[in-house]
Design a protein around this motif. Structure first.
Motif, mmCIF file in Angstrom:
data_model
loop_
_atom_site.group_PDB
_atom_site.id
_atom_site.type_symbol
_atom_site.label_atom_id
_atom_site.label_comp_id
_atom_site.label_asym_id
_atom_site.label_seq_id
_atom_site.Cartn_x
_atom_site.Cartn_y
_atom_site.Cartn_z
ATOM 1 N N ILE A 106 0.806 -1.226 0.000
ATOM 2 C CA ILE A 106 0.000 0.000 0.000
ATOM 3 C C ILE A 106 0.840 1.278 0.000
ATOM 4 N N PRO A 107 1.915 1.391 0.807
ATOM 5 C CA PRO A 107 2.687 2.645 0.804
ATOM 6 C C PRO A 107 3.221 3.048 -0.566
ATOM 7 N N ALA A 108 3.661 2.083 -1.376
ATOM 8 C CA ALA A 108 4.183 2.405 -2.705
ATOM 9 C C ALA A 108 3.082 2.962 -3.606
ATOM 10 N N LEU A 109 1.875 2.411 -3.493
ATOM 11 C CA LEU A 109 0.751 2.940 -4.266
ATOM 12 C C LEU A 109 0.420 4.361 -3.826
ATOM 13 N N LEU A 110 0.453 4.596 -2.527
ATOM 14 C CA LEU A 110 0.173 5.940 -2.011
ATOM 15 C C LEU A 110 1.241 6.928 -2.477
ATOM 16 N N ASP A 111 2.502 6.540 -2.413
ATOM 17 C CA ASP A 111 3.586 7.415 -2.865
ATOM 18 C C ASP A 111 3.394 7.787 -4.332
ATOM 19 N N LYS A 112 3.008 6.814 -5.142
ATOM 20 C CA LYS A 112 2.812 7.069 -6.570
ATOM 21 C C LYS A 112 1.626 7.991 -6.801
ATOM 22 N N ALA A 113 0.570 7.796 -6.037
ATOM 23 C CA ALA A 113 -0.622 8.632 -6.174
ATOM 24 C C ALA A 113 -0.320 10.080 -5.812
ATOM 25 N N VAL A 114 0.372 10.270 -4.686
ATOM 26 C CA VAL A 114 0.687 11.625 -4.214
ATOM 27 C C VAL A 114 1.685 12.312 -5.141
ATOM 28 N N ALA A 115 2.747 11.593 -5.496
ATOM 29 C CA ALA A 115 3.788 12.182 -6.349
ATOM 30 C C ALA A 115 3.247 12.581 -7.720
ATOM 31 N N GLY A 116 2.342 11.776 -8.269
ATOM 32 C CA GLY A 116 1.810 12.057 -9.599
ATOM 33 C C GLY A 116 0.520 12.851 -9.594
ATOM 34 N N GLY A 117 -0.003 13.143 -8.403
ATOM 35 C CA GLY A 117 -1.264 13.857 -8.327
ATOM 36 C C GLY A 117 -2.411 13.063 -8.934
ATOM 37 N N HIS A 118 -2.315 11.732 -8.869
ATOM 38 C CA HIS A 118 -3.327 10.878 -9.486
ATOM 39 C C HIS A 118 -4.604 10.853 -8.659
ATOM 40 N N ARG A 119 -5.716 10.831 -9.350
ATOM 41 C CA ARG A 119 -7.004 10.723 -8.666
ATOM 42 C C ARG A 119 -7.363 9.276 -8.365
ATOM 43 N N ALA A 120 -6.797 8.352 -9.121
ATOM 44 C CA ALA A 120 -7.078 6.927 -8.902
ATOM 45 C C ALA A 120 -5.874 6.104 -9.334
ATOM 46 N N ILE A 121 -5.518 5.129 -8.521
ATOM 47 C CA ILE A 121 -4.434 4.222 -8.868
ATOM 48 C C ILE A 121 -4.784 2.822 -8.360
ATOM 49 N N TYR A 122 -4.669 1.855 -9.242
ATOM 50 C CA TYR A 122 -4.986 0.468 -8.908
ATOM 51 C C TYR A 122 -3.699 -0.332 -8.744
ATOM 52 N N GLY A 123 -3.711 -1.283 -7.824
ATOM 53 C CA GLY A 123 -2.598 -2.215 -7.701
ATOM 54 C C GLY A 123 -2.856 -3.404 -8.598
ATOM 55 N N SER A 124 -1.996 -3.638 -9.579
ATOM 56 C CA SER A 124 -2.212 -4.712 -10.550
ATOM 57 C C SER A 124 -1.445 -5.975 -10.194
ATOM 58 N N ARG A 125 -2.186 -7.077 -10.040
ATOM 59 C CA ARG A 125 -1.559 -8.376 -9.805
ATOM 60 C C ARG A 125 -0.786 -8.838 -11.030
ATOM 61 N N PHE A 126 -1.256 -8.453 -12.199
ATOM 62 C CA PHE A 126 -0.661 -8.920 -13.444
ATOM 63 C C PHE A 126 0.562 -8.105 -13.857
ATOM 64 N N LYS A 127 0.823 -7.008 -13.164
ATOM 65 C CA LYS A 127 2.065 -6.260 -13.370
ATOM 66 C C LYS A 127 3.067 -6.562 -12.262
ATOM 67 N N GLY A 128 2.607 -7.312 -11.261
ATOM 68 C CA GLY A 128 3.464 -7.664 -10.135
ATOM 69 C C GLY A 128 3.694 -9.157 -10.065
ATOM 70 N N GLU A 129 3.391 -9.750 -8.901
ATOM 71 C CA GLU A 129 3.578 -11.181 -8.704
ATOM 72 C C GLU A 129 2.272 -11.795 -8.219
ATOM 73 N N PHE A 130 1.910 -12.928 -8.799
ATOM 74 C CA PHE A 130 0.727 -13.625 -8.306
ATOM 75 C C PHE A 130 0.991 -15.122 -8.222
ATOM 76 N N LYS A 131 0.468 -15.717 -7.142
ATOM 77 C CA LYS A 131 0.617 -17.146 -6.900
ATOM 78 C C LYS A 131 -0.741 -17.742 -6.537
ATOM 79 N N ASN A 132 -0.868 -19.033 -6.802
ATOM 80 C CA ASN A 132 -2.056 -19.782 -6.400
ATOM 81 C C ASN A 132 -3.355 -19.201 -6.947
ATOM 82 N N MET A 133 -3.306 -18.696 -8.168
ATOM 83 C CA MET A 133 -4.529 -18.260 -8.836
ATOM 84 C C MET A 133 -4.969 -19.382 -9.774
ATOM 85 N N PRO A 134 -6.120 -20.013 -9.509
ATOM 86 C CA PRO A 134 -6.592 -21.093 -10.380
ATOM 87 C C PRO A 134 -6.655 -20.634 -11.842
#
Length: 235
Positions: A106-134
């Motif tokens: 969560i802190p990294a998403l918040l830092d990105k939102a504040v630094a970029g002045g973004h109104r909305a930012i989603y955390g993407s599992r498909f741009k990061g790491e995902f395990k045990n997804m059927p």
């Protein structure tokens, strides 16, 4: 405490095995001045008791912990609405009460939102790491996001992520109606129709099975497709 930069909502329904660990993690993040709102959706197990016991011994100068509850089971979307009514933070995000998502992202998403002045930012599992997804869930998610991108001309890769960080004032303006899992589809549709760009950041995901408490199913997927078209073409 001054106005918190972030409100983290933890909606809870029958999560006695994980809720204490989640609360320990979500209340110890390296963020200055934030709040955690816990909404128990009339759990039938010991979740509410565990939450109340945790709140009695919790103390922090940087975190304001608020415990709320429903007197009947109303669904995740209803829990989010209840949290929004009490949220004081500039940004708002949901943390599920299981351990599929790691609050440490969560802190990294918040830092990105504040630094970029973004109104909305989603955390993407498909741009990061995902395990045990059927595999069925993986391909279903990919398909829903494909439909979303074609309908709304967006580049979003993970519309159903738990981590949807949106400015609180915007969340309150959207007039959300869904009380169940359809909340995520309604939210992304209404944000995009308002012309709000949704940025993404990588997160980690460790899935769980229905036997472990996973609550989403095939009907939720069909509802998702229906709602994508409904909100796209609604007047």
């Amino acid at each position: 405490m001054s106005q918190p930069i972030l409100s983290i909502l933890v909606p809870v329904y029958n999560e006695e095995k994980t809720i204490k660990h989640v609360l320990e993690k979500v209340t110890s993040l390296p963020i200055k001045a934030y709040e955690v709102l816990v909404v128990d959706d009339m759990s039938k197990d010991k979740s509410r008791q565990i939450i109340e016991e945790f709140s009695k011994v919790f103390a922090s100068s940087d975190v304001d912990l608020k415990v709320l509850s429903h007197e009947r089971n109303r669904g995740k979307g209803a829990g989010i609405k209840t949290g929004l009514e009490h949220a004081a933070g500039k940004y708002f995000i949901v943390q599920d009460a299981d351990l599929e998502y790691d609050p440490a992202d969560i802190p990294a998403l918040l830092d990105k939102a504040v630094a970029g002045g973004h109104r909305a930012i989603y955390g993407s599992r498909f741009k990061g790491e995902f395990k045990n997804m059927p595999k069925a869930n993986y391909y279903a998610n990919r398909f829903y996001n494909f439909v979303l991108r074609r309908l709304y001309n967006t580049a979003i890769t993970d519309m159903h992520t738990c981590y949807k960080m949106v400015r609180t004032d915007i969340m309150r303006e959207l007039d959300m109606t869904s009380e169940g899992f359809g909340y995520a589809t309604e939210l992304v549709s209404k944000l995009l129709k308002r012309g709000i760009t949704i940025n993404e950041g990588p997160i980690r995901f460790n899935g769980r099975t229905k036997q472990q408490g996973k609550k989403i199913g095939i009907k939720d997927g069909l509802d998702c497709l229906y709602m994508l078209f409904k909100y796209k073409f609604a007047l």
